[in-house]
Design a protein around this motif. Structure first.
Motif, mmCIF file in Angstrom:
data_model
loop_
_atom_site.group_PDB
_atom_site.id
_atom_site.type_symbol
_atom_site.label_atom_id
_atom_site.label_comp_id
_atom_site.label_asym_id
_atom_site.label_seq_id
_atom_site.Cartn_x
_atom_site.Cartn_y
_atom_site.Cartn_z
ATOM 1 N N SER A 71 43.801 45.832 42.236
ATOM 2 C CA SER A 71 43.028 44.588 42.388
ATOM 3 C C SER A 71 43.797 43.387 41.845
ATOM 4 O O SER A 71 43.782 42.305 42.431
ATOM 5 N N ALA A 86 39.511 44.678 47.664
ATOM 6 C CA ALA A 86 40.331 45.786 47.172
ATOM 7 C C ALA A 86 39.574 46.561 46.093
ATOM 8 O O ALA A 86 39.551 47.801 46.095
ATOM 9 N N THR A 89 36.780 48.547 47.695
ATOM 10 C CA THR A 89 37.283 49.747 48.370
ATOM 11 C C THR A 89 37.543 50.856 47.360
ATOM 12 O O THR A 89 37.176 52.013 47.585
ATOM 13 N N TYR A 90 38.179 50.476 46.233
ATOM 14 C CA TYR A 90 38.472 51.478 45.195
ATOM 15 C C TYR A 90 37.189 52.124 44.698
ATOM 16 O O TYR A 90 37.116 53.338 44.529
ATOM 17 N N TRP A 91 36.152 51.295 44.473
ATOM 18 C CA TRP A 91 34.866 51.839 44.019
ATOM 19 C C TRP A 91 34.189 52.657 45.123
ATOM 20 O O TRP A 91 33.726 53.769 44.877
ATOM 21 N N CYS A 93 35.376 54.286 47.649
ATOM 22 C CA CYS A 93 36.019 55.580 47.911
ATOM 23 C C CYS A 93 35.499 56.671 46.977
ATOM 24 O O CYS A 93 35.479 57.851 47.333
ATOM 25 N N HIS A 94 35.074 56.241 45.780
ATOM 26 C CA HIS A 94 34.593 57.225 44.803
ATOM 27 C C HIS A 94 33.190 57.744 45.130
ATOM 28 O O HIS A 94 32.750 58.730 44.520
ATOM 29 N N ARG A 388 41.974 53.476 49.896
ATOM 30 C CA ARG A 388 42.358 52.588 48.780
ATOM 31 C C ARG A 388 43.871 52.415 48.708
ATOM 32 O O ARG A 388 44.364 51.424 48.178
ATOM 33 N N TYR A 389 44.634 53.402 49.238
ATOM 34 C CA TYR A 389 46.096 53.273 49.217
ATOM 35 C C TYR A 389 46.559 52.152 50.141
ATOM 36 O O TYR A 389 47.645 51.595 49.948
ATOM 37 N N TRP A 391 45.568 49.206 50.250
ATOM 38 C CA TRP A 391 45.707 47.963 49.484
ATOM 39 C C TRP A 391 47.023 47.935 48.715
ATOM 40 O O TRP A 391 47.572 46.854 48.463
#
Length: 475
Positions: A71, A86, A89-91, A93-94, A388-389, A391
């Motif tokens: 981020s 970004a 997306t990271y959150w 994906c979890h 997430r990759y 980003w």
């Protein structure tokens, strides 16, 4: 006082223990027709993992004082609004990852208790999924109390799983000498047996391998703590790639000595069973070779169970905090989501996690068989988690396009055109693998693979609009 620098060898080992796991070996072996996966591993390491790891090194070096990881990189190169996406997306994906952890923990517990796959796999899915949903709610409550009691236990379980992965390879290669009369599978290393059949199923499974080798951006904070970063970090990353490729190769060969791919692929039921239980059968059979019964199986299952449940709590709490604690991106999130309780936990955020992950769990109540549920979750994670990759590669492309604006201590390649080509290549491989991974012969599985990332993406787009309306209403 200057901090002590770490050697590139230590960096490689730290990265290896976080990136690699025994489950990656099992998934590769089961999904890619046994030792045929060796070809795919070599391709994935050489053309994807190595450039990916070295790009992460350059990004970490360029933004060494930015603590927010991906981020922060996006904020510096592309702006605050894009950084929010970004972080979202990271959150997001979890959400699928969280949905899979209670199922994985229950599966491990069933092996500890029953020492067999049959009883658990025969139970009606609706019962298993209701228990899984109840577990999710319990762990959401634990996370809401600001408790993280299993953090040290998760580290310990992760370390022990890492040790057992290496132990499996060593013990399996030694087994024929110690117990030559045991039942082993003879391996055929002829070229025709090593080259995969490039059918549609092959390309739609590549997301499994992308998911397996991703995540090295977690070690980016250590770039500038390495001795001589410009030389030390790439050395560490290349050492990491060699360690991972050696473990993938040797682990695959070790599994090939135990399991016959024709048995795995004999039927859909057989494939599902191996996808869900392959790791446990591997340690059970290893124990039998050494005449120690189910000892290794129980140790592995206990470590896995503790690890799955501990990671579940951290996955509910940590990614949510990364999203909601960020002062730069808070402006794009409705104030209701930022509500904290007396111990500082984001209660409404945790409720949203429970609703979204719980929806996936309950939707799978109608999937025939617990083994099929776990196989489906593996594929769903392989579609969602690598998003997430993207980003990372977007940030790298933006970094190199910025010219002399940023000054990384270490550069992956000096030529900007070559650097941009690598960034675009890795971005395309990731995006294509995720899109192809959505395909499935089973309509429900395919629907879940498409709808889940779509719903999470739409939610991410809606949040800034809700926040904007909220500000206008309060103005």
């Amino acid at each position: 006082m200057e901090q002590k620098k770490i050697s590139w060898k230590l960096l490689a080992f730290m990265a290896f223990s976080t990136v690699w796991g025994f489950g990656n070996v099992v998934n590769g072996f089961v999904w890619f027709n046994g030792i045929q996966v060796i070809f795919s591993w070599i391709f994935m390491f050489a053309l994807y993992f190595v450039p990916y790891a070295l790009m992460v090194g350059e990004l970490g070096s360029a933004f060494k004082n930015a603590g927010g990881g991906v981020s922060s990189w996006i904020r510096e190169t592309m702006g605050t609004k894009i950084a929010y996406y970004a972080g979202w997306t990271y959150w997001a994906c979890h959400i699928t990852y969280i949905a899979s952890k209670p199922s994985g923990g229950l599966k491990a517990l069933s092996w500890v208790i029953f020492r067999s796959a049959e009883l658990y796999d025969r139970l009606p899915s609706i019962y298993i999924q209701l228990i899984t949903f109840a577990l999710l709610l319990i762990f959401c409550y634990v996370a809401s109390r600001g408790l993280n009691p299993l953090k040290k236990m998760a580290t310990l379980a992760g370390s022990s799983m890492f040790v057992m992965s290496l132990l499996y390879i060593v013990m399996m290669f030694a087994a024929p000498a110690i117990n030559p009369k045991a039942d082993y599978v003879s391996l055929d290393f002829s070229l025709k047996n090593l080259i995969p059949n490039f059918r549609l199923e092959y390309f739609t499974s590549l997301s499994i391998l992308v998911f397996a080798v991703g995540g090295c951006e977690k070690i980016s904070p250590y770039v500038n703590k390495v001795e001589n970063p410009s030389k030390g970090f790439p050395k560490g990353m290349i050492a990491l790639a060699i360690m991972v490729v050696v473990c993938a190769m040797l682990g695959t060969i070790a599994m090939g000595m135990m399991f016959d791919p024709t048995v795995i692929n004999a039927s859909e039921e057989s494939f599902n069973s191996y996808a869900a239980n392959g790791a446990y059968w591997a340690f059970q059979r290893l124990g039998q070779y050494y005449g120690i019964g189910d000892t290794l199986l129980v140790i592995y299952a206990l470590c896995n169970m503790i690890g799955q449940f501990a990671v579940l709590i951290m996955s509910i709490d940590a990614p949510l905090r990364m999203l909601l604690d960020n002062e730069d991106t808070k402006q794009f999130i409705p104030k209701k989501l930022l509500k904290q309780n007396d111990v500082g936990a984001y209660t409404n955020g945790i409720i949203m996690v429970a609703v979204l992950s719980g929806s996936i769990i309950l939707a799978q109540s109608f999937v025939p068989g617990a083994a099929a549920v776990l196989k489906q979750l593996t594929k769903l994670n392989s579609v969602c988690m690598p998003l997430r990759y993207l980003w990372v590669f977007a940030a790298y492309i933006a970094l190199r396009k910025a010219g002399d604006k940023f000054h990384p201590e270490y550069r992956f390649v000096k030529n900007d055109a070559v650097a941009l080509a690598f960034g675009a290549w890795c971005f395309l491989i990731t995006a294509a693998s995720c899109l192809l991974g959505m395909h499935s012969k089973d309509t429900f599985t395919m629907a879940l693979n498409i709808i889940t990332p779509l719903v999470l993406s739409i939610l991410g787009i809606i949040m800034p609009l809700l926040a904007k309306n909220e500000k206008q209403a309060n103005a």
